[in-house]
Design a protein around this motif. Sequence first.
Motif, short mmCIF file in Angstrom:
data_model
loop_
_atom_site.label_atom_id
_atom_site.label_comp_id
_atom_site.label_asym_id
_atom_site.label_seq_id
_atom_site.Cartn_x
_atom_site.Cartn_y
_atom_site.Cartn_z
N ASP A 158 0.95 -1.13 0.01
CA ASP A 158 0.14 0.16 -0.05
C ASP A 158 0.73 1.27 -0.03
O ASP A 158 1.90 1.10 0.54
N ILE A 170 0.99 5.18 0.88
CA ILE A 170 0.32 6.11 2.05
C ILE A 170 0.89 7.23 1.79
O ILE A 170 2.25 7.53 1.94
N LYS A 230 1.89 10.36 3.72
CA LYS A 230 2.11 10.98 5.02
C LYS A 230 1.98 12.29 5.19
O LYS A 230 1.10 12.82 5.58
N GLU A 251 -11.94 14.10 -6.13
CA GLU A 251 -11.24 12.98 -5.06
C GLU A 251 -10.01 13.13 -4.80
O GLU A 251 -9.49 12.82 -3.66
N ASP A 303 -9.49 15.55 -2.13
CA ASP A 303 -9.90 14.87 -0.75
C ASP A 303 -8.70 13.95 -0.26
O ASP A 303 -8.48 13.95 1.03
N VAL A 304 -8.03 13.24 -1.11
CA VAL A 304 -7.14 12.39 -0.49
C VAL A 304 -6.00 13.09 0.13
O VAL A 304 -5.31 13.05 1.12
N ASN A 308 -7.08 14.71 3.32
CA ASN A 308 -7.04 13.94 4.44
C ASN A 308 -5.73 13.18 4.67
O ASN A 308 -5.82 12.07 5.40
N ALA A 309 -4.62 13.93 4.42
CA ALA A 309 -3.36 12.95 4.65
C ALA A 309 -2.92 12.85 6.17
O ALA A 309 -3.38 13.74 6.89
N PRO A 310 -2.65 11.71 6.56
CA PRO A 310 -2.11 10.60 5.99
C PRO A 310 -3.34 9.74 5.43
O PRO A 310 -4.23 9.67 6.12
N SER A 311 -3.24 9.43 4.23
CA SER A 311 -4.34 8.57 3.44
C SER A 311 -3.64 7.57 2.66
O SER A 311 -2.53 7.95 1.93
N THR A 312 -4.44 6.38 2.15
CA THR A 312 -3.83 5.61 1.34
C THR A 312 -4.21 6.09 -0.15
O THR A 312 -5.14 6.39 -0.43
N GLU A 360 -3.67 0.84 -2.87
CA GLU A 360 -3.61 -0.51 -2.39
C GLU A 360 -3.31 -1.68 -3.02
O GLU A 360 -3.80 -1.66 -4.34
#
Length: 127
Positions: free
Chosen positions: A62, A64, A66, A89, A92-93, A96-100, A103
Amino acid sequence: MSEKLQKLMEEIKSMTVLELSEFVKALEEEFGVSAAAPAAVAAAPATGGEAAVEEEEQTEFDVILKEVGPEKIKVIKTVREVTGLGLKEAKDVVDNAPSTVKEGIEKDAAIEIQAKFKEVGATVEIK
């Protein structure tokens, strides 16, 4: 078990290790077989099993996100490039860090993605 087999089993149980070894050798010579062959076959899956466990270590990774860093717009563009997400989208990723980001990808692909994010000043972790 039949009475004949029970008597044979009792006879084998009463043998010493040396006698039993000689008995096995005599059986091998008499019937042209080797008692070592089944043991080798049994050992082969165990070895293969260990190799399979080693291979199972991790095949999917994955990526991520950070930290975004100073170039937020470039990071959003990179997220869009890597994931195929739309602008909202991808934003938004990043927000909203940390986010994946991705995957279940191969290690080589994860390393490539990590390099792309590093170019734009973002910090990425591969798990």
